[in-house]
Design a protein around this motif. Sequence first.
Motif, PDB file in Angstrom:
ATOM      1  N   ASN A  87       0.845  -1.195   0.000  1.00  0.00           N
ATOM      2  CA  ASN A  87       0.000   0.000   0.000  1.00  0.00           C
ATOM      3  C   ASN A  87       0.874   1.235   0.000  1.00  0.00           C
ATOM      4  O   ASN A  87       1.974   1.239   0.570  1.00  0.00           O
ATOM      5  CB  ASN A  87      -0.858   0.057   1.270  1.00  0.00           C
TER       6      ASN A  87
ATOM      7  N   TYR B 102      -4.656   4.226  -3.750  1.00  0.00           N
ATOM      8  CA  TYR B 102      -6.006   4.780  -3.815  1.00  0.00           C
ATOM      9  C   TYR B 102      -6.021   6.211  -3.268  1.00  0.00           C
ATOM     10  O   TYR B 102      -5.086   6.642  -2.575  1.00  0.00           O
ATOM     11  CB  TYR B 102      -6.975   3.904  -3.022  1.00  0.00           C
ATOM     12  N   ASP B 103      -7.089   6.934  -3.570  1.00  0.00           N
ATOM     13  CA  ASP B 103      -7.227   8.328  -3.136  1.00  0.00           C
ATOM     14  C   ASP B 103      -7.670   8.362  -1.674  1.00  0.00           C
ATOM     15  O   ASP B 103      -8.852   8.512  -1.358  1.00  0.00           O
ATOM     16  CB  ASP B 103      -8.238   9.055  -4.026  1.00  0.00           C
ATOM     17  N   GLN B 104      -6.723   8.246  -0.803  1.00  0.00           N
ATOM     18  CA  GLN B 104      -6.956   8.256   0.643  1.00  0.00           C
ATOM     19  C   GLN B 104      -5.668   8.710   1.324  1.00  0.00           C
ATOM     20  O   GLN B 104      -4.612   8.712   0.690  1.00  0.00           O
ATOM     21  CB  GLN B 104      -7.362   6.860   1.122  1.00  0.00           C
ATOM     22  N   PRO B 105      -5.759   9.135   2.617  1.00  0.00           N
ATOM     23  CA  PRO B 105      -6.946   9.288   3.472  1.00  0.00           C
ATOM     24  C   PRO B 105      -7.759  10.522   3.096  1.00  0.00           C
ATOM     25  O   PRO B 105      -7.373  11.308   2.236  1.00  0.00           O
ATOM     26  CB  PRO B 105      -6.336   9.434   4.855  1.00  0.00           C
ATOM     27  N   ARG B 106      -8.879  10.681   3.773  1.00  0.00           N
ATOM     28  CA  ARG B 106      -9.764  11.802   3.509  1.00  0.00           C
ATOM     29  C   ARG B 106      -9.025  13.123   3.711  1.00  0.00           C
ATOM     30  O   ARG B 106      -8.318  13.321   4.703  1.00  0.00           O
ATOM     31  CB  ARG B 106     -10.975  11.737   4.434  1.00  0.00           C
TER      32      ARG B 106
ATOM     33  N   GLN C 128       0.130  12.938  -1.420  1.00  0.00           N
ATOM     34  CA  GLN C 128       0.271  11.503  -1.665  1.00  0.00           C
ATOM     35  C   GLN C 128       1.615  11.199  -2.320  1.00  0.00           C
ATOM     36  O   GLN C 128       2.189  10.129  -2.120  1.00  0.00           O
ATOM     37  CB  GLN C 128      -0.879  11.006  -2.544  1.00  0.00           C
TER      38      GLN C 128
ATOM     39  N   PHE D 230     -11.450   6.918  -3.782  1.00  0.00           N
ATOM     40  CA  PHE D 230     -11.813   6.277  -2.513  1.00  0.00           C
ATOM     41  C   PHE D 230     -12.362   7.298  -1.523  1.00  0.00           C
ATOM     42  O   PHE D 230     -13.495   7.738  -1.664  1.00  0.00           O
ATOM     43  CB  PHE D 230     -10.620   5.515  -1.937  1.00  0.00           C
ATOM     44  N   ARG D 231     -11.584   7.695  -0.571  1.00  0.00           N
ATOM     45  CA  ARG D 231     -12.083   8.488   0.564  1.00  0.00           C
ATOM     46  C   ARG D 231     -12.518   9.895   0.187  1.00  0.00           C
ATOM     47  O   ARG D 231     -13.317  10.505   0.909  1.00  0.00           O
ATOM     48  CB  ARG D 231     -11.019   8.577   1.664  1.00  0.00           C
ATOM     49  N   ASN D 232     -12.006  10.420  -0.916  1.00  0.00           N
ATOM     50  CA  ASN D 232     -12.314  11.803  -1.302  1.00  0.00           C
ATOM     51  C   ASN D 232     -13.335  11.892  -2.431  1.00  0.00           C
ATOM     52  O   ASN D 232     -13.456  12.925  -3.089  1.00  0.00           O
ATOM     53  CB  ASN D 232     -11.016  12.525  -1.686  1.00  0.00           C
TER      54      ASN D 232
ATOM     55  N   TYR E  70      -7.389  14.158  -8.177  1.00  0.00           N
ATOM     56  CA  TYR E  70      -6.661  12.898  -8.014  1.00  0.00           C
ATOM     57  C   TYR E  70      -6.527  12.177  -9.353  1.00  0.00           C
ATOM     58  O   TYR E  70      -5.445  11.671  -9.702  1.00  0.00           O
ATOM     59  CB  TYR E  70      -7.369  11.998  -7.008  1.00  0.00           C
TER      60      TYR E  70
ATOM     61  N   HIS F  90     -14.362   2.900  -6.226  1.00  0.00           N
ATOM     62  CA  HIS F  90     -13.089   3.269  -6.856  1.00  0.00           C
ATOM     63  C   HIS F  90     -13.191   3.612  -8.335  1.00  0.00           C
ATOM     64  O   HIS F  90     -12.334   4.328  -8.852  1.00  0.00           O
ATOM     65  CB  HIS F  90     -12.091   2.110  -6.701  1.00  0.00           C
TER      66      HIS F  90
END
Length: 437
Positions: A271, A297-301, A308, A337-339, A345, A369
Amino acid sequence: MAPRRTRRGERFSSLAGGIAVSMVIAAAPACAAGVPRDGGPPPGPSASPGAASASPSPAPVPALPLSPGDASAAPSAPDPAPPFLPEPPKEAPEPPKEAPGPVKAPAFGAYLDYGTAGVARMDELSEWLGGMELRVGHTYLPGDRWSNIAGAPKFLEGWADWRKKQDDRLFVLNVPMLERNEEGVEDAEVAALLRRGAAGHFDEHFRVLAQRLVDLGVPETVIVLGWEMNGTTYTHRCGPDPESWKRYWNRIVTTMRSVHGQKFRFDFTPNRGRDAIPWTQCYPGDEVVDIIGMDSYDQPRGMPFDEQVKEPYGLQDHVDFAAAHNKPISYPEWGLFRNGDNEEYMRGMLEWMKEKKPLYNTLTDYCPHGVWQCTTNPSASAVYRDLLSAGIGGAAEPAGAAKPPACSPTRAGQWAGRWLGGRFCVRFDTGNGAGRY
């Protein structure tokens, strides 16, 4: 070497004439080396000042016979032969240049479904992208029990058939390292299982898998082994015993490489970010890793794409680590993802991959996703589609390719053109554009 050429001199018919000939020869003009005579060979390359002539000396020429009426006359000497000069070297003709072939897009694809439905949907996604070729097929082996990890599922046959239809396709297969892979096994039991694996207790499962892939005709499969090992989701995680985890990875790779005919490449894919343990602490060594991937993935919020890239163990650290180990990079999983429906992104990730040139990337295309099978991300879907809906390097449009509605050709920016090698079209309709067309 050019043939030697001589010129007949005049004959004299008296003894006195023979004496005169000697005087004529002494006074006759000589032919300088490197200067052609009529009908003679071309001059050779000029010698540098002060250098000796490279032309060979002429061979002695025998005296010409007397004419029948001059039996009493002395033999006549001919004019001196011109110095023999080699022909200048001929330049070898240049080999014909091959006509450039069609420009290929980077190897990209999407995870659409683990089974045969995933194979069929690849063509549909390609049509949605205006005929853009998906060259990467990506699926996962179930991690519920050992028989599935050993390659029992019949769906592998469909993926193998897809791969073998074109030489430039890439088949990517995620392989769990332990059974009950998503059942929340406690750390203590995970550590014990890793130690057993490192001792060789599970070798046979991976030998069977390797043989199955070779028998299916896909010996060059990319194996994403024990992915996201730095997290907490999977039983095959690294954190409970990193040293045993690395020994176990080595054992699996050694076992699978022992099968005759295999050409597997093993992809080490953590990850993005630190997660439960820095992923560098799980790296099993250059001898047993062919590709260094990252699931991103697009995280965290609330984290913008630039962070990133810059965060510890993030996208930049990944690229730097791979370069230090002389390995290509990949992105087996990436997506929203989170956003939520995040255009920033999507653009950022596509531009990053354009610049860093991974061996392959595959978008995860299911909610939350995805951009095609998931209708909740219309803005990011439009970005993805607009940048990828293009022909390849001016090649003819594929027959029957589905085009986005109200789509007009345009230039989508220099980076996208260089990355994909084609022209682009942008939609001007007001629909969300996230479903299939």
